[in-house]
Design a protein around this motif. Structure first.
Motif, short mmCIF file in Angstrom:
data_model
loop_
_atom_site.label_atom_id
_atom_site.label_comp_id
_atom_site.label_asym_id
_atom_site.label_seq_id
_atom_site.Cartn_x
_atom_site.Cartn_y
_atom_site.Cartn_z
N ARG A 171 0.86 -1.19 0.00
CA ARG A 171 0.00 0.00 0.00
C ARG A 171 0.89 1.24 0.00
O ARG A 171 1.66 1.46 0.94
N VAL A 172 0.81 2.02 -1.05
CA VAL A 172 1.62 3.22 -1.17
C VAL A 172 0.91 4.38 -0.49
O VAL A 172 -0.24 4.69 -0.83
N LEU A 173 1.57 5.01 0.46
CA LEU A 173 0.98 6.09 1.23
C LEU A 173 1.65 7.43 0.91
O LEU A 173 2.84 7.49 0.61
N ASP A 174 0.86 8.48 0.98
CA ASP A 174 1.34 9.84 0.74
C ASP A 174 2.09 10.32 1.99
O ASP A 174 1.53 10.30 3.09
N PRO A 175 3.34 10.75 1.86
CA PRO A 175 4.10 11.20 3.04
C PRO A 175 3.50 12.42 3.72
O PRO A 175 3.86 12.73 4.86
N ASN A 176 2.58 13.11 3.05
CA ASN A 176 1.94 14.28 3.65
C ASN A 176 0.61 13.96 4.30
O ASN A 176 -0.03 14.84 4.88
N ASP A 177 0.17 12.71 4.22
CA ASP A 177 -1.13 12.32 4.74
C ASP A 177 -1.01 11.85 6.19
O ASP A 177 -0.73 10.68 6.46
N LEU A 178 -1.27 12.74 7.12
CA LEU A 178 -1.17 12.40 8.53
C LEU A 178 -2.43 11.72 9.05
O LEU A 178 -2.55 11.49 10.26
N ALA A 204 20.06 11.91 7.62
CA ALA A 204 20.46 12.43 8.93
C ALA A 204 19.42 13.41 9.47
O ALA A 204 19.16 13.46 10.68
N GLY A 205 18.80 14.19 8.58
CA GLY A 205 17.78 15.13 9.02
C GLY A 205 16.55 14.42 9.56
O GLY A 205 15.94 14.87 10.55
N VAL A 206 16.17 13.33 8.92
CA VAL A 206 15.04 12.53 9.40
C VAL A 206 15.37 11.93 10.77
O VAL A 206 14.55 11.96 11.70
N LEU A 207 16.57 11.39 10.91
CA LEU A 207 17.01 10.88 12.20
C LEU A 207 16.90 11.95 13.27
O LEU A 207 16.39 11.70 14.37
N ALA A 248 14.54 11.94 16.56
CA ALA A 248 15.17 12.03 17.88
C ALA A 248 14.55 13.13 18.73
O ALA A 248 14.47 13.01 19.96
N GLN A 249 14.08 14.19 18.08
CA GLN A 249 13.51 15.33 18.80
C GLN A 249 11.99 15.26 18.89
O GLN A 249 11.36 16.16 19.45
N GLY A 250 11.39 14.20 18.35
CA GLY A 250 9.94 14.07 18.40
C GLY A 250 9.22 15.05 17.50
O GLY A 250 8.05 15.38 17.75
N GLN A 251 9.87 15.51 16.45
CA GLN A 251 9.28 16.46 15.52
C GLN A 251 8.72 15.71 14.31
O GLN A 251 9.46 15.30 13.43
N ALA A 252 7.41 15.52 14.32
CA ALA A 252 6.75 14.75 13.26
C ALA A 252 6.21 15.70 12.20
O ALA A 252 5.05 16.11 12.24
N GLU A 253 7.06 16.03 11.22
CA GLU A 253 6.67 16.98 10.19
C GLU A 253 5.98 16.32 9.01
O GLU A 253 5.35 16.99 8.20
N ASP A 254 6.09 15.00 8.88
CA ASP A 254 5.40 14.29 7.80
C ASP A 254 5.01 12.90 8.30
O ASP A 254 5.21 12.57 9.48
N LEU A 255 4.43 12.09 7.43
CA LEU A 255 3.94 10.78 7.85
C LEU A 255 5.07 9.86 8.28
O LEU A 255 4.91 9.07 9.22
#
Length: 214
Positions: A76-83, A104-107, A111-118
């Motif tokens: 199932r392909v999901l949209d990374p912007n679909d929260l 590294a940016g995603v890591l 690590a900081q609990g910043q959920a900017e995308d799916l």
């Protein structure tokens, strides 16, 4: 998490770091495994751009999914912007998640609990629900910020698995390196398929196979 024989749901996230070929090999292994009932594939915008570059394909979601080898209805392909996607909620059973490759940016945001995308939200859910999360970092050399972020996510329950090849199995091709990486990740997901890379005290089947071929 389900046990080693139960049907699993696995999320595979691909972000903007080199090595999308390994992600394709893992996707094909997951979709072909009868122990896996569903695979959620999430590719970030940067991941699509990189996949397009590495596979020589268009960067739209469908083309990238095809390049990665998605061919089963269980993918199932999901949209990374679909929260609102299922994997964004802890009430949805998502047994394991692999970020391959993990930028590294995603890591850092995980690590900081910043959920900017799916992708980052799903990773956060895996941690809070105490479920399996594998982060395959593709970065070198590592600075102190990277190292501290790796410690943070490890303390939170993730497994950091850098895309560092082994050499004692005498790999001869890029495919050899990718196959071993994928098999080791499958072992961590309790979905191992072979003992080719298992050390028995004197070597491994893969090493002996390569040595015989020379």
């Amino acid at each position: 998490m389900t046990d080693g024989t139960a049907s699993k749901r696995v999320t595979l996230a691909v972000t903007g770091a080199g090595g999308t070929g390994a992600a394709g090999r893992l996707l094909r292994a997951l979709q072909d495994d009868s122990r896996v009932e569903e695979v959620h594939l999430v590719v970030s915008a940067a991941g699509r751009k990189l996949a397009g570059y590495e596979f020589g394909t268009a960067e739209d979601p469908q083309s990238v999914a095809q390049a990665l080898g998605a061919s089963s209805p269980k993918v199932r392909v999901l949209d990374p912007n679909d929260l609102t996607a299922p994997i964004a909620s802890g009430s949805y059973r998502n047994d394991a998640m692999v970020v391959l490759p993990c930028a590294a940016g995603v890591l850092g945001r995980i690590a900081q609990g910043q959920a900017e995308d799916l992708i980052e939200r799903a990773a956060d859910v895996q941690l809070k629900q105490r479920r399996t999360l594998l982060l395959c970092l593709r970065e070198a050399p590592l600075n102190l910020i990277h190292l501290r972020n790796m410690v943070s996510v490890t303390e939170a329950g993730a497994v950091v698995y850098p895309m560092i090849p082994t050499y004692y199995n005498v790999p001869e091709t890029l495919a050899d390196l990718q196959d071993e990486l994928v098999e080791r990740l499958l072992e961590l997901l309790e979905l191992g398929r072979t003992d080719r890379y298992a050390w028995d005290g004197t070597g491994t089947p893969a090493r002996r196979e390569h040595a015989t071929a020379r």
